[in-house]
Design a protein around this motif. Structure first.
Motif, PDB file in Angstrom:
ATOM      1  N   GLY A 187       0.779  -1.225   0.000  1.00  0.00           N
ATOM      2  CA  GLY A 187       0.000   0.000   0.000  1.00  0.00           C
ATOM      3  C   GLY A 187       0.811   1.275   0.000  1.00  0.00           C
ATOM      4  N   MET A 188       2.137   1.167  -0.137  1.00  0.00           N
ATOM      5  CA  MET A 188       2.981   2.353  -0.079  1.00  0.00           C
ATOM      6  C   MET A 188       3.839   2.469  -1.332  1.00  0.00           C
ATOM      7  SD  MET A 188       4.312   2.190   3.872  1.00  0.00           S
ATOM      8  CE  MET A 188       4.778   0.457   3.744  1.00  0.00           C
ATOM      9  N   PRO A 189       4.075   3.695  -1.823  1.00  0.00           N
ATOM     10  CA  PRO A 189       5.051   3.874  -2.896  1.00  0.00           C
ATOM     11  C   PRO A 189       6.421   3.423  -2.400  1.00  0.00           C
ATOM     12  CG  PRO A 189       3.739   5.866  -2.563  1.00  0.00           C
ATOM     13  CD  PRO A 189       3.467   4.965  -1.400  1.00  0.00           C
ATOM     14  N   SER A 190       7.037   2.531  -3.152  1.00  0.00           N
ATOM     15  CA  SER A 190       8.278   1.908  -2.692  1.00  0.00           C
ATOM     16  C   SER A 190       9.306   1.839  -3.806  1.00  0.00           C
ATOM     17  CB  SER A 190       7.994   0.488  -2.179  1.00  0.00           C
ATOM     18  OG  SER A 190       7.039   0.497  -1.134  1.00  0.00           O
ATOM     19  N   TRP A 191      10.534   1.689  -3.394  1.00  0.00           N
ATOM     20  CA  TRP A 191      11.644   1.441  -4.306  1.00  0.00           C
ATOM     21  C   TRP A 191      12.206   0.081  -3.932  1.00  0.00           C
ATOM     22  CZ3 TRP A 191       9.823   6.056  -2.951  1.00  0.00           C
ATOM     23  CH2 TRP A 191       9.712   7.032  -3.943  1.00  0.00           C
ATOM     24  N   VAL A 192      12.200  -0.836  -4.888  1.00  0.00           N
ATOM     25  CA  VAL A 192      12.487  -2.240  -4.618  1.00  0.00           C
ATOM     26  C   VAL A 192      13.580  -2.748  -5.552  1.00  0.00           C
ATOM     27  CG1 VAL A 192      10.071  -2.589  -3.907  1.00  0.00           C
ATOM     28  CG2 VAL A 192      10.760  -3.134  -6.254  1.00  0.00           C
ATOM     29  N   VAL A 193      14.146  -3.890  -5.167  1.00  0.00           N
ATOM     30  CA  VAL A 193      15.031  -4.622  -6.062  1.00  0.00           C
ATOM     31  C   VAL A 193      14.157  -5.579  -6.861  1.00  0.00           C
ATOM     32  CG1 VAL A 193      17.023  -6.137  -6.243  1.00  0.00           C
ATOM     33  CG2 VAL A 193      16.891  -4.464  -4.377  1.00  0.00           C
ATOM     34  N   PRO A 194      14.032  -5.403  -8.163  1.00  0.00           N
ATOM     35  CA  PRO A 194      13.097  -6.237  -8.932  1.00  0.00           C
ATOM     36  C   PRO A 194      13.537  -7.691  -8.973  1.00  0.00           C
ATOM     37  CG  PRO A 194      14.491  -4.945 -10.401  1.00  0.00           C
ATOM     38  CD  PRO A 194      14.774  -4.444  -9.005  1.00  0.00           C
ATOM     39  N   HIS A 195      12.568  -8.565  -9.230  1.00  0.00           N
ATOM     40  CA  HIS A 195      12.874  -9.989  -9.328  1.00  0.00           C
ATOM     41  C   HIS A 195      13.863 -10.287 -10.450  1.00  0.00           C
ATOM     42  CE1 HIS A 195       9.126 -10.687  -6.872  1.00  0.00           C
ATOM     43  NE2 HIS A 195       9.943 -11.567  -6.335  1.00  0.00           N
ATOM     44  N   SER A 196      13.897  -9.450 -11.459  1.00  0.00           N
ATOM     45  CA  SER A 196      14.850  -9.669 -12.553  1.00  0.00           C
ATOM     46  C   SER A 196      16.292  -9.517 -12.074  1.00  0.00           C
ATOM     47  CB  SER A 196      14.580  -8.682 -13.695  1.00  0.00           C
ATOM     48  OG  SER A 196      14.672  -7.338 -13.241  1.00  0.00           O
ATOM     49  N   THR A 197      16.491  -8.760 -11.012  1.00  0.00           N
ATOM     50  CA  THR A 197      17.819  -8.583 -10.429  1.00  0.00           C
ATOM     51  C   THR A 197      18.047  -9.545  -9.274  1.00  0.00           C
ATOM     52  OG1 THR A 197      17.832  -6.230 -11.017  1.00  0.00           O
ATOM     53  CG2 THR A 197      19.355  -6.931  -9.278  1.00  0.00           C
ATOM     54  N   TYR A 198      17.012  -9.748  -8.464  1.00  0.00           N
ATOM     55  CA  TYR A 198      17.118 -10.607  -7.283  1.00  0.00           C
ATOM     56  C   TYR A 198      15.913 -11.541  -7.267  1.00  0.00           C
ATOM     57  CZ  TYR A 198      18.040 -11.970  -2.449  1.00  0.00           C
ATOM     58  OH  TYR A 198      18.320 -12.685  -1.300  1.00  0.00           O
ATOM     59  N   PRO A 199      16.008 -12.671  -7.963  1.00  0.00           N
ATOM     60  CA  PRO A 199      14.851 -13.565  -8.118  1.00  0.00           C
ATOM     61  C   PRO A 199      14.311 -14.116  -6.810  1.00  0.00           C
ATOM     62  CG  PRO A 199      16.574 -14.102  -9.717  1.00  0.00           C
ATOM     63  CD  PRO A 199      17.175 -13.131  -8.744  1.00  0.00           C
ATOM     64  N   ASP A 200      15.140 -14.212  -5.766  1.00  0.00           N
ATOM     65  CA  ASP A 200      14.668 -14.785  -4.501  1.00  0.00           C
ATOM     66  C   ASP A 200      13.594 -13.928  -3.842  1.00  0.00           C
ATOM     67  OD1 ASP A 200      16.436 -16.821  -4.858  1.00  0.00           O
ATOM     68  OD2 ASP A 200      17.810 -16.227  -3.262  1.00  0.00           O
ATOM     69  N   GLY A 201      13.590 -12.628  -4.092  1.00  0.00           N
ATOM     70  CA  GLY A 201      12.591 -11.751  -3.505  1.00  0.00           C
ATOM     71  C   GLY A 201      12.706 -11.658  -1.989  1.00  0.00           C
ATOM     72  N   TYR A 202      11.632 -11.171  -1.372  1.00  0.00           N
ATOM     73  CA  TYR A 202      11.578 -11.008   0.089  1.00  0.00           C
ATOM     74  C   TYR A 202      11.389 -12.369   0.735  1.00  0.00           C
ATOM     75  CZ  TYR A 202       9.689  -9.461   4.609  1.00  0.00           C
ATOM     76  OH  TYR A 202       9.451  -9.271   5.956  1.00  0.00           O
ATOM     77  N   HIS A 203      12.227 -12.739   1.708  1.00  0.00           N
ATOM     78  CA  HIS A 203      12.282 -14.122   2.160  1.00  0.00           C
ATOM     79  C   HIS A 203      11.004 -14.591   2.841  1.00  0.00           C
ATOM     80  CE1 HIS A 203      13.504 -11.944   5.824  1.00  0.00           C
ATOM     81  NE2 HIS A 203      13.124 -12.988   6.511  1.00  0.00           N
ATOM     82  N   VAL A 204      10.233 -13.689   3.452  1.00  0.00           N
ATOM     83  CA  VAL A 204       8.980 -14.102   4.078  1.00  0.00           C
ATOM     84  C   VAL A 204       7.918 -14.402   3.028  1.00  0.00           C
ATOM     85  CG1 VAL A 204       7.093 -13.325   5.570  1.00  0.00           C
ATOM     86  CG2 VAL A 204       9.462 -12.881   6.224  1.00  0.00           C
ATOM     87  N   ASP A 205       7.939 -13.669   1.928  1.00  0.00           N
ATOM     88  CA  ASP A 205       7.009 -13.882   0.820  1.00  0.00           C
ATOM     89  C   ASP A 205       7.771 -13.652  -0.481  1.00  0.00           C
ATOM     90  OD1 ASP A 205       5.018 -14.043  -1.038  1.00  0.00           O
ATOM     91  OD2 ASP A 205       3.676 -12.597  -0.077  1.00  0.00           O
ATOM     92  N   PRO A 206       8.381 -14.696  -1.046  1.00  0.00           N
ATOM     93  CA  PRO A 206       9.223 -14.544  -2.231  1.00  0.00           C
ATOM     94  C   PRO A 206       8.499 -13.987  -3.458  1.00  0.00           C
ATOM     95  CG  PRO A 206       9.627 -16.662  -1.175  1.00  0.00           C
ATOM     96  CD  PRO A 206       8.409 -16.072  -0.516  1.00  0.00           C
TER      97      PRO A 206
END
Length: 199
Positions: free
Chosen positions: A94-113
């Motif tokens: 629900g918030m504007p965010s700056w993230v590392v995209p899956h194309s760069t880091y496929p593992d994603g966020y470890h609690v919810d990949p």
């Protein structure tokens, strides 16, 4: 080898504060013991303004009330002008965010990949503007630098949680300091720090 902290989870940026402010069953801001997994399953409760949810990054800003819009746009532009290349803009919880995209880091966020690895978020909350920087939470060196520099830019006391900096008066947002903070960690540095501490 990677270090693992038993039972330790990297907090979702701003989620605890957002839930306390806005969860329909918790309007008074009472402490909340939701886990990150629960929040991932109940993301419709993570809302940004008066119970509304927005799924598009730009729509978030265009839909803000007039007394917050210019401030949030200026904060967005400060971040955009300073973040190293490689971070992508997205709506995250629900918030504007700056993230590392899956194309760069496929593992994603470890609690919810399924979610990309979040780095920075901003939000117009009920009583403040929130600036959520995960690098400050993860790096003691960066935190020490920021807290040391803050008094040189602001006369007000720093209002800060683990990764959340709260600005109750928009006029007190130190944009030059925010820009410098945003420039200090690259995508790869954030990935390396995240994996070292939380994977």
């Amino acid at each position: 080898s990677r270090r693992r902290r038993p039972g330790h989870r990297l907090p979702l940026p701003g989620v605890e504060r957002v839930v306390q402010d806005w969860h329909p069953g918790n309007r008074m801001g009472a402490p909340c013991d939701w886990t990150n997994e629960t929040l991932a399953n109940e993301s419709n409760y993570i809302v940004w303004h008066l119970g509304q949810t927005v799924s598009d990054f730009d729509d978030y800003f265009s839909s803000l009330p007039e007394d917050r819009k210019d401030t949030m746009l200026e904060l967005r532009d400060s971040i955009r002008s300073s973040l190293p290349d490689g971070f992508e803009e997205a709506m995250n919880y629900g918030m504007p965010s700056w993230v590392v995209p899956h194309s760069t880091y496929p593992d994603g966020y470890h609690v919810d990949p399924k979610l990309p690895l979040s780095f920075l978020s901003i939000a117009s909350q009920k009583r403040h503007i929130g600036f959520y920087h995960m690098g400050i939470y993860a790096s003691a060196e960066l935190l020490e630098w920021f807290t040391g520099e803050y008094p040189n830019h602001c006369k007000t006391k720093l209002d800060m949680g683990k990764s959340c900096i709260r600005f109750k008066n928009p006029a007190n947002i130190p944009h030059e300091l925010i820009k410098e903070l945003c420039s200090k960690m690259s995508v790869q540095e954030w990935i390396d720090l995240y994996e070292e501490q939380y994977r």
